[in-house]
Design an enzyme around this catalytic site. Sequence first.
Site, PDB file in Angstrom:
ATOM      1  N   SER A   1      50.602-102.501  -5.248  1.00 29.98           N
ATOM      2  CA  SER A   1      49.479-101.603  -5.541  1.00 29.98           C
ATOM      3  C   SER A   1      48.410-102.397  -6.263  1.00 29.98           C
ATOM      4  O   SER A   1      48.719-103.356  -6.988  1.00 29.98           O
ATOM      5  CB  SER A   1      49.929-100.446  -6.432  1.00 29.98           C
ATOM      6  OG  SER A   1      48.807 -99.743  -6.981  1.00 29.98           O
TER       7      SER A   1
ATOM      8  N   LYS B   1      54.673-102.675 -10.245  1.00 29.40           N
ATOM      9  CA  LYS B   1      53.966-103.210  -9.082  1.00 29.40           C
ATOM     10  C   LYS B   1      53.528-104.657  -9.305  1.00 29.40           C
ATOM     11  O   LYS B   1      53.491-105.456  -8.365  1.00 29.40           O
ATOM     12  CB  LYS B   1      52.768-102.318  -8.740  1.00 29.40           C
ATOM     13  CG  LYS B   1      53.167-100.940  -8.210  1.00 29.40           C
ATOM     14  CD  LYS B   1      54.033-101.042  -6.958  1.00 29.40           C
ATOM     15  CE  LYS B   1      54.286 -99.686  -6.319  1.00 29.40           C
ATOM     16  NZ  LYS B   1      55.065 -99.803  -5.057  1.00 29.40           N
TER      17      LYS B   1
ATOM     18  N   TYR C   1      54.276 -97.941 -14.224  1.00 33.21           N
ATOM     19  CA  TYR C   1      53.977 -98.098 -12.798  1.00 33.21           C
ATOM     20  C   TYR C   1      53.296 -99.442 -12.536  1.00 33.21           C
ATOM     21  O   TYR C   1      53.680-100.182 -11.622  1.00 33.21           O
ATOM     22  CB  TYR C   1      53.089 -96.953 -12.324  1.00 33.21           C
ATOM     23  CG  TYR C   1      52.669 -97.061 -10.871  1.00 33.21           C
ATOM     24  CD1 TYR C   1      53.566 -96.770  -9.853  1.00 33.21           C
ATOM     25  CD2 TYR C   1      51.381 -97.460 -10.527  1.00 33.21           C
ATOM     26  CE1 TYR C   1      53.190 -96.872  -8.512  1.00 33.21           C
ATOM     27  CE2 TYR C   1      50.992 -97.567  -9.195  1.00 33.21           C
ATOM     28  CZ  TYR C   1      51.905 -97.269  -8.200  1.00 33.21           C
ATOM     29  OH  TYR C   1      51.528 -97.378  -6.874  1.00 33.21           O
TER      30      TYR C   1
END
Length: 253
Positions: free
Chosen positions: A148, A165, A161
Amino acid sequence: HLKLIVGRLQSKVALVTGGGRGIGRSIVEAFVREGAAVAVLDRPGEFAADQFVGSLKGTGAHAVALEADVADDEAVAGAVAAALAEFGRIDVLVNNAGFSQRKPFVELTLADWDNIMSVNLRGVFLVTHHVVPAMLHAAQGRIINIASQMGQLGAAQLTHYCASKAGVIGFTKALARELAPDITVNAIAPGPILTDMTKGREPGWYEQIESELPLNRLGLPEEVAPSAVFLASDDGALFTGQTLGPNSGHVML
């Protein structure tokens, strides 16, 4: 003489995790259009994968639905074994399964951190770990990890998160060096994409994000899939350890 290129993944076998919906589903559809046989792996109880694979078979595609929690080592081993039993090999692995959670850092619990890491990072490791021996035996393979742009930029209330990533990108670079030259390992770091993960956001969120993007719009899952087709095909043979960014210009490297 110009040669018409049809079926860039003809006779290839792909395993796509989280392939029942969103970006994963679009990648599976694109792979099938290019001639690949596909194993669609999704979490237990994810009926979308079964229905999706049923619709693919209706078009004549060679596809199979597999069930596993990517964070469960035993379940992943069984799913990979089932894919190998069905197809005989795995030429392309797409580690797409993942999820996001928005929460202020001071409110994050250890369970929040572990849940994100178990799917987004541990899952990438486990599936890859069980697929790579077959690729090494065949002396060829393509691994594509869905990261991401948040793993490159960082974002408030997404520390766990973003960390997961960023970990995927680091894992990609290290593994690319280790498995070269026979196996290529690359990442795709999409920008804001209209999927189930971005639906239902607060009023004004979409307008705010779009105002930050040079292309002034969020992407669609089917606009990410061509990057995966490219990396899986002979066209992407010179790429390894790279991170492609279908991100509306959000990140420029």
